[in-house]
Design an enzyme around this catalytic site. Sequence first.
Site, short mmCIF file in Angstrom:
data_model
loop_
_atom_site.label_atom_id
_atom_site.label_comp_id
_atom_site.label_asym_id
_atom_site.label_seq_id
_atom_site.Cartn_x
_atom_site.Cartn_y
_atom_site.Cartn_z
N LYS A 247 40.12 35.81 38.83
CA LYS A 247 41.47 36.30 38.51
C LYS A 247 41.65 36.13 37.01
CE LYS A 247 46.31 35.87 39.96
NZ LYS A 247 46.93 36.19 38.72
N ARG A 267 51.61 47.67 35.16
CA ARG A 267 52.08 47.66 36.54
C ARG A 267 53.57 47.95 36.62
NH1 ARG A 267 51.59 41.55 38.98
NH2 ARG A 267 53.61 41.59 39.95
N GLU A 297 41.93 44.47 34.66
CA GLU A 297 42.79 43.49 33.99
C GLU A 297 42.32 43.40 32.55
OE1 GLU A 297 45.31 42.04 35.63
OE2 GLU A 297 45.80 40.22 34.51
N ARG A 414 52.28 44.43 49.47
CA ARG A 414 51.59 43.15 49.64
C ARG A 414 51.20 43.10 51.09
NH1 ARG A 414 52.92 39.71 45.45
NH2 ARG A 414 54.82 40.53 44.57
N LYS A 420 45.64 35.70 46.19
CA LYS A 420 45.34 34.99 44.95
C LYS A 420 45.34 33.49 45.22
CE LYS A 420 50.15 35.46 43.66
NZ LYS A 420 51.13 36.12 42.85
P1 AMP Z 1 50.25 37.50 40.04
O1 AMP Z 1 50.61 38.23 38.76
O2 AMP Z 1 50.18 36.02 39.84
O3 AMP Z 1 51.06 37.95 41.20
O4 AMP Z 1 48.73 37.90 40.40
C1 AMP Z 1 48.31 39.21 40.65
C2 AMP Z 1 47.74 39.83 39.38
O5 AMP Z 1 46.47 39.29 39.04
C3 AMP Z 1 47.43 41.31 39.50
O6 AMP Z 1 48.57 42.10 39.38
C4 AMP Z 1 46.46 41.54 38.36
O7 AMP Z 1 47.20 41.83 37.18
C5 AMP Z 1 45.82 40.18 38.15
N1 AMP Z 1 44.35 40.16 38.35
C6 AMP Z 1 43.49 39.47 37.58
N2 AMP Z 1 42.23 39.60 38.00
C7 AMP Z 1 42.27 40.40 39.09
C8 AMP Z 1 41.27 40.91 39.98
N3 AMP Z 1 39.98 40.60 39.87
N4 AMP Z 1 41.70 41.70 41.00
C9 AMP Z 1 42.99 42.00 41.16
N5 AMP Z 1 43.97 41.56 40.36
C10 AMP Z 1 43.62 40.77 39.32
#
Ligand code: AMP
Length: 553
Positions: A247, A267, A297, A414, A420
């Site tokens: 991530k 996004r 990303e 979702r 995550k």
């Molecule tokens: P969050 O912003 O904490 O809800 O986490 C989701 C976000 O992680 C996504 O919207 C992406 O911007 C980011 N992200 C980073 N690496 C990845 C990956 N390998 N696959 C999907 N999303 C990712």
Amino acid sequence: MEYTKLVEVYEKLSATTKKLEKRDIVAEFIKNLNTEDLQIVIHLLQGKIFLESEEQEIGIADKLIIQALMKLGFSKPEVFDEFKETGDLGLVAEKLVKRKRQSALFKRKLSAEQVFYKIRELAGLTGKSSQAKKLNIILELLNSAEPKQTKYITRTILEELRLGVAEGIMRDAVAQAFEVSKEDVEYAYNLETDFGEVAGIAKEKGEDGLKNVRLELGRPIKVMLSEKAGNLKEALEDAKEPAIEIKYDGMRTLVQKNKDKIWLFTRRLENITKQFPDLVELCKKNILAEKAILEGETIGIDKETGKPIPFQELSKRIHRKYDIEKIAKEIPVQINFFDCLLVDKKQLLKESFGARRKKLEEIIKQVKGKFILAEQIRTKDLKPTEQFYKKALDSGQEGVMVKNLLAPYQPGKRVGYMYKVKPEKESLDLVITGAEWGKGRRANWLASFILSVRDEETGELLEIGKMGTGLTDEQFKEMTERLKPLILTEKENVLSIKPKIVIEVGYQELQKSPNYKSGFALRFPKLIRTREDKSVEEADTLERIKKIYKGEV
Ligand code: AMP
């Protein structure tokens, strides 16, 4: 269509906080409109003169409206006294104009179309005499409006309509008006990202039309969202056929290519193509397909060490309008691709993630340190997953994403296809709705920030605490500059702030409290970072706060 008709609807919507009533009011009004009016009316009901992807902003500050009111013949004290009392220039305009004019004086009738296009004109004006031209347009509108109309015109210009017609209500209203299912409306909206268009399709083509909406180059979509997993073990179980990816801590980027033309969207649907010429060049050369829609990303890279830099640094590039090439050199980026939604004529949304990743691997020519495929392992075992997780953290990234290789792509949702896992304890994404000026050394800065959570039911923002720590001097200054144009009212030392900025906040404890409207208070809230990538509608909800309080999250 006459603008008065829309104003009647605005009035009805303001008179209730109930979601279902709002839905009924909107549905009843839009169901008999012709397709052309429908588009404009829907945008005006949402107070949305431009789509996020249009790269245009109305950009009118309170000051210009105040000037316009003074030009209409009201004295400075008259305007300011009213403004101080209500903090709403819409109300000020209505009240003052009512005092001066009798409705019989209005010869011309304003149409909704005129209001819509005149306000759009405001954004296109730049350069030397643009302020004067803007003032003229505002005067023209206010001069031909009845008192009640001036209220809503002013609020629309200032982007403060606040009628609570959130996305969910608009979706349900469109479904009800044209007798189609909410799911189909939502599906189409996630791909069209414009309720005006979606309502037109629902009216003209019904459910089949909505179901057949396709990805289109040059238009952003609502991307698939992830869920938070409790831990790695749970994530592996839930993902069924897991692929584990790093991530990356950066900015989600929707990349679109049509031959020589590249688009980059966030996004939040903003078009950021101009801000990242370096990425555009890489995409032109290294996406081996004529047409493509990909997701990755983008992270900022330290020029010297090649290591990732905090998101806060990268975010400087997102809204930059000048010296773009210079900052591109100062803050180089790396994109890590993780999904593939379209290649040439083939739309891949319904394909499995495994098949989409395979396609991605076929069309990305990797460039070391710059243009990369997200690092991935495939296993159901905890041990290698834990090692991979540790490696991700050690290399300065946020954690891992655990994805189901068998799952399709679900725009805007979702759904449990993507989890995550990251180490930090629950932080909150909150909206800044107020601030206080500092004292002593900080007298010129805003030094304390009032934070609010979102009540999903009513769309209201409810205060949950005050934050004054976690910021460096530079961040205090930066925050002050960002918030100044958003100041709505100022009473003694306390300002109310137009809700636009979302920040991620850490805290020591979440307590129940009668002092704040949310019913909760944060102990020692501390800034983690500003969430440039999140809109107010994506901020944390009261529902989530309640769950965290109960220990359910
Ligand atoms: P969050 O912003 O904490 O809800 O986490 C989701 C976000 O992680 C996504 O919207 C992406 O911007 C980011 N992200 C980073 N690496 C990845 C990956 N390998 N696959 C999907 N999303 C990712």
